[in-house]
Scaffold this active site. Structure first.
Site, PDB file in Angstrom:
ATOM      1  N   GLU A   1      -6.763   4.911   5.751  1.00 53.05           N
ATOM      2  CA  GLU A   1      -5.876   4.000   6.008  1.00 53.05           C
ATOM      3  C   GLU A   1      -4.928   4.843   7.461  1.00 53.05           C
ATOM      4  O   GLU A   1      -3.672   5.105   7.612  1.00 53.05           O
ATOM      5  CB  GLU A   1      -4.602   4.121   4.884  1.00 53.05           C
ATOM      6  CG  GLU A   1      -5.368   3.259   3.810  1.00 53.05           C
ATOM      7  CD  GLU A   1      -4.264   2.898   2.684  1.00 53.05           C
ATOM      8  OE1 GLU A   1      -3.476   3.817   2.565  1.00 53.05           O
ATOM      9  OE2 GLU A   1      -4.551   1.960   2.098  1.00 53.05           O
TER      10      GLU A   1
ATOM     11  N   GLU B   1       3.519   0.539  -8.038  1.00 51.81           N
ATOM     12  CA  GLU B   1       3.401  -0.294  -7.009  1.00 51.81           C
ATOM     13  C   GLU B   1       2.881  -1.973  -7.168  1.00 51.81           C
ATOM     14  O   GLU B   1       3.274  -2.680  -6.524  1.00 51.81           O
ATOM     15  CB  GLU B   1       2.379   0.386  -5.731  1.00 51.81           C
ATOM     16  CG  GLU B   1       1.894  -0.361  -4.572  1.00 51.81           C
ATOM     17  CD  GLU B   1       1.145   0.411  -3.909  1.00 51.81           C
ATOM     18  OE1 GLU B   1       0.701   1.534  -4.072  1.00 51.81           O
ATOM     19  OE2 GLU B   1       0.412  -0.132  -2.910  1.00 51.81           O
TER      20      GLU B   1
ATOM     21  N   ASP C   1      -7.608   0.181  -5.932  1.00 51.70           N
ATOM     22  CA  ASP C   1      -6.215   0.838  -5.664  1.00 51.70           C
ATOM     23  C   ASP C   1      -5.156   0.418  -6.813  1.00 51.70           C
ATOM     24  O   ASP C   1      -4.256  -0.359  -6.557  1.00 51.70           O
ATOM     25  CB  ASP C   1      -5.830   0.139  -4.303  1.00 51.70           C
ATOM     26  CG  ASP C   1      -4.711   1.238  -3.725  1.00 51.70           C
ATOM     27  OD1 ASP C   1      -4.129   2.205  -4.145  1.00 51.70           O
ATOM     28  OD2 ASP C   1      -4.059   0.810  -2.666  1.00 51.70           O
TER      29      ASP C   1
ATOM     30  N   ARG D   1      -8.582  13.918  -1.208  1.00 53.51           N
ATOM     31  CA  ARG D   1      -8.628  12.533  -1.887  1.00 53.51           C
ATOM     32  C   ARG D   1      -9.960  11.723  -1.491  1.00 53.51           C
ATOM     33  O   ARG D   1     -10.344  11.722  -0.565  1.00 53.51           O
ATOM     34  CB  ARG D   1      -7.260  11.746  -1.534  1.00 53.51           C
ATOM     35  CG  ARG D   1      -6.015  12.673  -2.100  1.00 53.51           C
ATOM     36  CD  ARG D   1      -5.007  11.810  -1.598  1.00 53.51           C
ATOM     37  NE  ARG D   1      -4.403  10.711  -2.469  1.00 53.51           N
ATOM     38  CZ  ARG D   1      -4.211   9.590  -2.243  1.00 53.51           C
ATOM     39  NH1 ARG D   1      -4.358   9.196  -0.858  1.00 53.51           N
ATOM     40  NH2 ARG D   1      -4.079   8.456  -3.149  1.00 53.51           N
TER      41      ARG D   1
HETATM   42  C1  GCU Z   1      -2.017   2.729  -1.736  1.00 56.37           C
HETATM   43  C2  GCU Z   1      -0.733   2.281  -1.176  1.00 56.37           C
HETATM   44  C3  GCU Z   1      -0.506   3.086   0.025  1.00 56.37           C
HETATM   45  C4  GCU Z   1      -0.807   4.531  -0.115  1.00 56.37           C
HETATM   46  C5  GCU Z   1      -2.226   4.789  -0.577  1.00 56.37           C
HETATM   47  C6  GCU Z   1      -2.747   5.989  -0.931  1.00 56.37           C
HETATM   48  O1  GCU Z   1      -2.891   1.901  -0.587  1.00 56.37           O
HETATM   49  O2  GCU Z   1      -0.493   1.182  -0.974  1.00 56.37           O
HETATM   50  O3  GCU Z   1       0.999   3.018   0.477  1.00 56.37           O
HETATM   51  O4  GCU Z   1      -0.539   5.323   1.010  1.00 56.37           O
HETATM   52  O5  GCU Z   1      -2.354   3.813  -1.718  1.00 56.37           O
HETATM   53  O6  GCU Z   1      -3.067   6.218  -2.030  1.00 56.37           O
HETATM   54  O7  GCU Z   1      -3.090   6.663  -0.302  1.00 56.37           O
END
Ligand code: GCU
Length: 723
Positions: free
Chosen positions: A305, A407, A379, A338
Site C-alpha cells: 500500500e 475496521e 484483510d 509483515r
Molecule cells: C488494511 C487497512 C489499512 C492498513 C492495512 C495494513 O488495509 O485498511 O489501514 O494500513 O490494512 O494492515 O497495513
C-alpha cells in the site's frame, strides 16, 4: 428459551442478588474494577496480608496490584506484613528465602509462568504465588485476583501456568499527530508532545491491563510508519514510556519505515545490499539500545500500500528483513516483517500474492525475524479462510496477526465478540503435517520445531474514557491477551471471565450474555458478507456497504473484484479453473475448497456459483443469501432483547450506552442487507424468497449514502455537500 443459530438466549431472568443499586460506571476501570464481592466473609480469611521479600519494580507492581485488588474485592485494607494465616506470599526463589525454602516445582514454568499453591508455611496456611522471575510473580498475582474476581474457590489452589506463545504483542496503529489509523476509540493515548517530561497516568493503567492478560510488548506507531519515530527526539520520548511499561513486563517496539536510511540518514539509497545502508541500520539500532536497553525491535510494513520496501531495489522480502534483523541481533531484538504485501502491478489474484512472494523465501529469513501474517489472505474480513502461508513455511518463524480494532466489523458500535473469530483461526487445521496441524501449533512453534513464537493484535485502544469506544470491545482486548497466552482457552470461557470481572458474576446475567456474545460473530458475517463474500465495504473508511464499487484505481480495491456478481452467479472462482488460489492449501483442503463439498461459509470465497445453484439447505443460492442476511439482522434483534432485560444487573451508564449501540447495530445490519440485496438482485433477477421483504429503496438510494468523515480513515477532502 430462544434459539438462534443453535445458540440459546435465556429469556427468563431472575432479579439480581445485589441489594444496593448498581453504581454508575464509565468503563475506565476495565476488568480491573475490584468492586467488593458478595461473599467477603468466605474470602477474607484466605487473603489477610501480602508477604513479599525483596524489591524490584515488577515485584512492587505485583504488591501494589494485590493491595489494590484484595482491598477492593474484600472491602477492607489488605496490606504488606509478615507470614500469618491467610497470607499471600509472593516472590521468586531468588528474591524470597521463604519461597526458596518451599522448593516448589518451578522448572517447567520458564521465565514468565507462575505457580499458585495453597501450602503450610511456618505453621500457617498460606497461598504462595511463585515464579522464576518477578514478572512471572506479577502475572500470577493477576491470575490470583482473577480467581476471586470470578468467584473461584481459593482455599486449595494448585495452579501452574506458562504462556504457550513467547511474544504477545499489540500493534498500535497510532500516528504521531494523535490520530489512529482504523481507530474507533478516540485519539491516541500516546501524548508524544508532552513526553518525555509528562507521562500520562493512563500509560500505567494500560500497562496493568496489558500485563493482566499477559501482553508483553507493544509497538507504538502506525505500521504505515512515520520516519520521525526513529528520530533521536522520538526515541527519547519512547525511552521514557519504556520506563513506565518495563515493570509490567512490556517491551516497546517501533514500526520502522524501510526508507529511513534515506529520510533520516540522508543516504542515497535504502538498498539492503548497500554497505552504507547496513551500517546505518546498525548505528541507528545501537543508539536506540543505548537509551532503551530492552527495546523489543521493529515492525515493518514494506512494499505494501505505497510503503517503501526491498522490492524498490529488486531485493527480496528476506533481504529487506535481514538487513534490519542483523542490526538487531546482537541486542536480542526482533523484526516483525509483515506479509501483508500485494502489488499494484501484479494482476494475480490478490489472495495469492503474499504466499507467492514469501513461500519461495522459506528458510531465507534470519532467526530473529517473524513473518507477521494476517489471519487471512485478504484483510481482516468478518470471515476469511486461514492464510495459506500457515503450514506452508516450515523453516520460517510465522507470527499470527489479528485485528482487534473492528475496521471491517462495524467499527465502534457493533457488538462483535472477536475471540470467536480468533479461535476459528487458531483451531484451523492446515493439515500441513497431517491432521491436527492447527494454526495454533504453527505459531507456537510446536508443529515445526521453532523456539520462537508470537501472536500480534492490532490494538483497539484510544483515549476514550472506556478505552475501546464500546464496553464490549474491551472483551476483544482481554480475549486477545488470554488467547495469546493460551490458545486452547475457549471463547465461551473467556467471555464468562470477562463478564464476571467487568459487570457481574451473577449467573442470570452471565448465562444470558455469553450466548449473545458468542452469536455476535456469526451475526456480523451474516448481515455483512455471508457465504464467503468478502471486502464489500465502502471506499477507504470501510464503514457500511459498497458492493457496487468499481471505480477505484487498483482493481483489487473494488468490491466488484471480490464479489464477481454477474448474470450467471456470484463469487470469486479460485478453483483450478479460476485463479487456482485453492492450490496454496494442503491438497485435501485444496480439493475440498474447489469441489462440491466445500462448506457453505467459504463457498463464495472460492467458487463462482450460479444464482439458482441448489444449496445444502435445498434453497437456491439467491434464497440462501437473503436468508443469511435476514438471520444476521434477526440475531442482532435477539441480542438487543437479551441485553434489554439485563438492565437490573448493569449500571445505568454502561447499560444505556450498549442499549443505544445495539440499536445502531440493528439499523446498520438492515442497511447492509438492503444495500447488498438491492445490488445483487440487479444480476440475479430473482424474486425475494417468501416471507422476506424486498429492500425498501432502490439501488440508487444506497449508492448515494455518503459520509464525509468517518473515524479511523486517512485525512482527505470530502465531496461537496448536497441537500
Ligand atoms: C488494511 C487497512 C489499512 C492498513 C492495512 C495494513 O488495509 O485498511 O489501514 O494500513 O490494512 O494492515 O497495513
Amino acid at each position: 428459551m430462544l434459539r438462534i443459530l443453535g445458540v440459546a438466549f435465556f429469556a427468563l431472568v431472575t432479579l439480581p442478588a445485589l441489594t444496593s443499586p448498581v453504581r454508575a460506571e464509565d468503563g475506565y476501570d476495565l476488568w480491573l474494577r475490584y468492586r467488593p464481592i458478595e461473599a467477603v466473609a468466605q474470602y477474607r480469611p484466605l487473603a489477610t496480608v501480602i508477604v513479599s521479600e525483596g524489591a524490584s519494580p515488577s515485584l512492587d507492581a505485583a504488591k501494589a496490584e494485590l493491595t489494590r485488588g484484595l482491598s477492593g474485592l474484600l472491602d477492607k485494607p489488605v496490606s504488606a506484613g509478615a507470614v500469618a494465616d491467610g497470607a499471600v506470599v509472593i516472590g521468586t526463589p531468588l528474591s524470597s528465602p521463604l519461597i526458596a525454602g518451599l522448593k516448589l516445582p518451578l522448572n517447567t514454568l520458564g521465565n514468565e509462568g507462575y505457580l499458585i499453591r495453597s501450602v503450610a508455611l511456618n505453621g500457617h496456611a498460606v497461598t504462595v504465588i511463585a515464579a522464576n522471575s518477578d514478572i512471572g510473580v506479577l502475572y500470577g498475582s493477576f491470575a490470583f485476583l482473577r480467581l476471586i474476581q470470578t468467584r473461584q474457590p481459593i482455599n486449595r489452589l494448585d495452579i501452574a501456568s506458562a504462556p504457550r506463545l513467547k511474544l504477545r504483542l499489540l500493534n498500535h496503529w497510532d500516528n504521531l499527530d494523535g490520530t489512529i489509523e482504523r481507530g474507533y476509540a478516540g485519539h491516541s493515548i500516546f501524548d508524544w508532545n508532552k513526553m518525555p517530561d509528562y507521562l500520562d497516568p493512563r500509560y500505567t493503567v494500560m500497562a496493568r491491563a496489558d500485563a493482566s492478560v499477559g501482553i508483553n510488548g507493544i509497538s507504538v506507531n502506525n505500521v504505515s510508519a512515520d520516519v520521525w519515530m526513529l528520530s533521536s527526539m522520538y526515541i527519547g520520548k519512547l525511552a521514557a514510556l519504556a520506563d513506565v511499561l518495563r515493570p509490567y513486563g512490556i517491551r516497546v517496539y517501533v514500526a520502522a519505515r524501510f526508507s529511513a536510511p534515506i529520510e533520516l540518514g540522508k543516504l542515497k539509497t535504502a538498498d539492503p545490499a548497500d554497505p552504507t545502508v547496513q551500517a546505518w541500520w546498525k548505528k541507528e539500532v545501537d543508539s536506540i539500545y543505548r537509551r532503551i536497553p530492552d527495546f523489543g525491535g521493529f515492525v515493518v510494513k514494506a512494499n505494501s500500500e505505497g510503503q517503501p520496501g526491498p522490492r524498490d531495489y529488486d531485493r527480496t522480502q528476506a533481504e529487506g528483513a535481514n538487513v534490519i534483523a542483523d542490526a538487531l541481533a546482537p541486542h536480542g531484538g526482533i523484526v516483525f516483517w509483515r506479509a501483508f504485501v500485494y502489488s499494484e502491478k501484479d494482476p494475480t489474484d490478490r489472495a495469492k500474492q503474499a504466499y507467492n512472494e514469501f513461500k519461495p523465501l522459506d528458510g531465507k529469513f534470519r532467526d530473529n525475524v517473524f513473518v507477521q501474517t494476517k489471519n487471512g489472505a485478504i484483510d481482516f474480513q468478518p470471515r476469511e479462510p486461514a492464510h495459506p502461508m500457515f503450514g506452508a513455511m516450515p523453516k520460517t518463524n510465522l507470527a499470527l496477526e489479528v485485528q482487534i480494532t473492528k475496521e471491517y466489523l462495524g467499527q465502534t458500535t457493533h457488538l462483535v465478540y472477536l475471540p470467536v473469530l480468533f479461535k476459528e483461526i487458531l483451531d484451523w487445521d492446515t493439515l500441513a503435517k497431517g491432521k491436527g496441524s492447527t494454526v495454533a501449533k504453527v505459531i507456537d512453534g510446536s508443529l515445526e520445531g521453532h523456539d520462537r513464537s508470537a501472536m500480534v493484535g492490532v490494538s483497539n485502544i484510544g483515549d476514550d474514557r472506556n478505552w475501546t469506544g464500546a464496553q464490549f470491545s474491551q472483551a476483544d482486548w482481554y480475549g486477545f491477551g488470554r488467547l495469546a497466552w493460551d490458545p486452547s482457552l475457549s471463547a465461551d470461557g473467556i467471555a464468562r471471565e470477562w463478564l464476571g470481572m467487568t459487570f457481574t458474576n451473577d449467573p442470570a446475567f452471565v448465562n444470558q450474555v455469553v450466548p449473545m456474545m458468542i452469536a455476535s460473530r456469526e451475526a456480523v458475517v451474516d448481515y455483512m458478507t455471508p457465504l464467503g463474500l468478502h471486502h464489500q465495504f465502502a471506499t477507504s473508511h470501510h464503514y457500511g456497504p459498497g458492493p457496487w464499487i468499481d471505480d477505484l484505481a487498483r482493481p483489487e480495491w473494488n468490491p466488484v473484484y471480490y464479489n464477481r456478481a454477474d448474470a450467471k452467479g456470484l463469487g470469486f472462482d479460485r478453483t483450478p479453473s479460476g485463479s487456482d488460489a485453492t492450490a496454496q492449501y494442503a491438497p485435501p483442503l485444496a480439493k475440498l475448497f474447489s469441489g462440491p463439498d466445500i462448506p457453505d461459509r467459504y463457498l463464495l470465497w472460492f467458487q463462482h456459483v450460479a444464482w439458482d445453484h441448489k444449496m445444502r439447505s435445498g434453497r437456491t443460492l439467491w434464497d440462501e443469501l437473503v436468508v443469511h442476511y435476514d438471520t444476521g439482522i434477526a440475531t442482532v434483534a435477539e441480542m438487543r432483547k437479551a441485553w434489554a432485560v439485563m438492565k437490573p444487573y448493569v449500571d445505568q451508564q454502561r447499560w444505556s450506552q450498549e442499549t443505544a449501540f445495539l440499536a445502531i447495530q440493528e439499523k446498520e445490519a438492515q442497511w447492509w442487507r438492503d444495500a447488498c440485496i438491492a445490488y445483487f438482485e440487479t444480476f440475479s433477477h430473482m424474486p425475494m424468497p417468501a416471507g422476506h421483504a424486498p429492500p425498501p429503496h432502490d439501488l440508487a438510494y444506497y449508492k448515494a449514502i455518503y459520509f464525509p468523515y468517518v473515524p479511523g480513515a486517512a485525512p482527505h477532502k470530502p465531496k461537496d455537500p448536497v441537500e
